[in-house]
Design an enzyme around this catalytic site. Structure first.
Site, short mmCIF file in Angstrom:
data_model
loop_
_atom_site.label_atom_id
_atom_site.label_comp_id
_atom_site.label_asym_id
_atom_site.label_seq_id
_atom_site.Cartn_x
_atom_site.Cartn_y
_atom_site.Cartn_z
N HIS A 179 42.74 -82.88 18.20
CA HIS A 179 41.41 -82.42 17.83
C HIS A 179 41.31 -82.51 16.31
O HIS A 179 42.26 -82.90 15.64
CB HIS A 179 41.21 -80.97 18.26
CG HIS A 179 41.51 -80.70 19.69
ND1 HIS A 179 40.66 -81.06 20.70
CD2 HIS A 179 42.58 -80.13 20.30
CE1 HIS A 179 41.17 -80.69 21.86
NE2 HIS A 179 42.35 -80.13 21.66
N CYS A 189 42.28 -84.72 24.74
CA CYS A 189 42.99 -83.58 25.34
C CYS A 189 42.62 -83.37 26.81
O CYS A 189 43.01 -84.16 27.65
CB CYS A 189 42.76 -82.35 24.47
SG CYS A 189 44.04 -81.12 24.74
N1 GLN Z 1 43.88 -77.37 29.75
C1 GLN Z 1 44.61 -78.46 29.19
C2 GLN Z 1 46.02 -78.13 28.72
O1 GLN Z 1 46.29 -77.00 28.32
C3 GLN Z 1 43.81 -79.07 28.05
C4 GLN Z 1 43.73 -78.20 26.83
C5 GLN Z 1 42.82 -78.76 25.77
O2 GLN Z 1 41.90 -79.51 26.03
N2 GLN Z 1 43.07 -78.38 24.56
O3 GLN Z 1 46.88 -78.98 28.76
#
Ligand code: GLN
Length: 241
Positions: free
Chosen positions: A194, A93
Site C-alpha cells: 500500500h 493486497c
Molecule cells: N485480509 C487479507 C490478509 O490479511 C488482506 C489484508 C489487506 O488487504 N491488507 O492477508
C-alpha cells in the site's frame, strides 16, 4: 477523437480501507499532466462494473470484505469481459489475493475460491506481515526499479507455473514463501504494498498506463515526488520498518 482512458476503481468501500483509492488519483493525475483525457468510474457493491474500462483497480480490505467482493465480481462478470477486451487489472493486497485461485479467511482458515485470474494461492502464514516493504521490480526489457510501500497482511501467497513474480523482496515479507513479491500474468498485476503504491512509485504507475494505452508516455519531471520517494527508500534501507 480518441476516447478518454477509463479507470474503474472497483468496490472502494469494501476494498478501500488502506487508502488504495489513491492509486486511481495518481493514474488520473499522471494522464492529466500529459494532456490525456481520462474518466474515473467509482464502482460500489451493487453497481454494475463497466465492461469497457482500460484499467481496473482493486485495493486492500478485511477477510470478509474479500469474500463479498469475489462473490459480487463473479455475479457481475464485467471484470472478466473487460480483461478479455485487453484491459489491465492492478490489484493490491486483498485485491491481489482474490485474483488468485484460492485464499483462506478467518481463524478456521476457510478456503474461498478466487477469481482465477492469477495462478496463485494464499493461506494464512505463521505471523502477520506488517511494516515497510522494499522490493526490486524487473521489467521485461531487463531494467529494474525499487518499489517502496507498506504491507499489512496475514495471507502468504504461493505462485503457480503460470504466474511470474512482480518483484524480489529487499526488505519485508511480500509473498513470503520464496523471496518474491506480487504476481504478473498477462495484463493482471497483483502486489502487496500500500502507500498508495502508485504514489510512491511513479514508474509503476506509468507502466500500467503504457500497458493500458499501448503507447510510450513522455517522462514527467516532478522532483517533489522523487524526493519523497528517495526519503522513503532511505528510511527503509536504514532499518526503519
Ligand atoms: N485480509 C487479507 C490478509 O490479511 C488482506 C489484508 C489487506 O488487504 N491488507 O492477508
Amino acid at each position: 477523437m480518441t476516447r478518454p482512458v477509463k479507470i474503474a476503481l472497483v468496490y472502494q468501500s469494501l476494498l478501500g480501507i488502506y487508502g488504495d483509492r489513491g492509486n486511481a488519483t495518481v493514474l488520473g493525475k499522471r494522464l492529466q499532466w500529459r494532456g490525456i483525457d481520462h474518466e474515473l468510474v467509482v464502482v460500489e457493491p451493487g453497481d454494475a462494473v463497466p465492461a469497457d474500462a482500460s484499467i481496473y483497480l482493486l485495493g486492500g480490505g478485511e477477510d470478509m470484505a474479500q469474500v463479498s467482493a469475489v462473490s459480487a465480481l463473479q455475479t457481475d462478470g464485467n471484470l472478466f469481459r473487460g480483461l478479455d477486451e485487453g484491459a489491465v487489472l492492478f490489484a493490491v493486497c486483498a485485491g491481489y489475493q482474490i485474483c488468485g485461485k484460492t485464499f483462506t479467511v478467518g481463524d478456521r482458515d476457510e478456503v474461498i475460491e478466487g477469481l482465477g485470474l492469477l495462478d496463485v494461492t494464499t493461506e494464512r502464514g505463521p505471523q502477520r506481515a506488517v511494516g515497510e516493504i522494499l522490493t526490486r521490480w524487473s521489467r521485461a526489457d531487463g531494467t529494474t526499479s525499487l518499489i517502496t510501500g507498506f504491507e499489512n497482511h496475514g495471507g502468504y501467497t504461493t505462485l503457480g507455473q503460470d504466474a511470474n513474480p512482480l518483484a524480489r523482496v529487499v526488505v519485508g515479507v511480500g509473498n513470503a514463501n520464496d523471496g518474491s513479491e506480487g504476481a504478473v500474468q498477462g495484463r493482471v498485476i497483483g502486489t502487496y504494498p500500500h502507500g498508495p503504491v502508485l504514489a510512491r512509485n511513479p514508474d509503476l504507475a506509468d507502466h500500467l498506463l503504457e500497458l493500458a494505452t499501448g503507447t510510450t508516455l513522455e517522462p514527467l519531471d516532478k522532483p517533489e515526488i522523487e524526493r519523497l520517494r528517495e526519503q522513503r527508500i532511505e528510511a527503509v534501507q536504514r532499518g526503519a520498518r
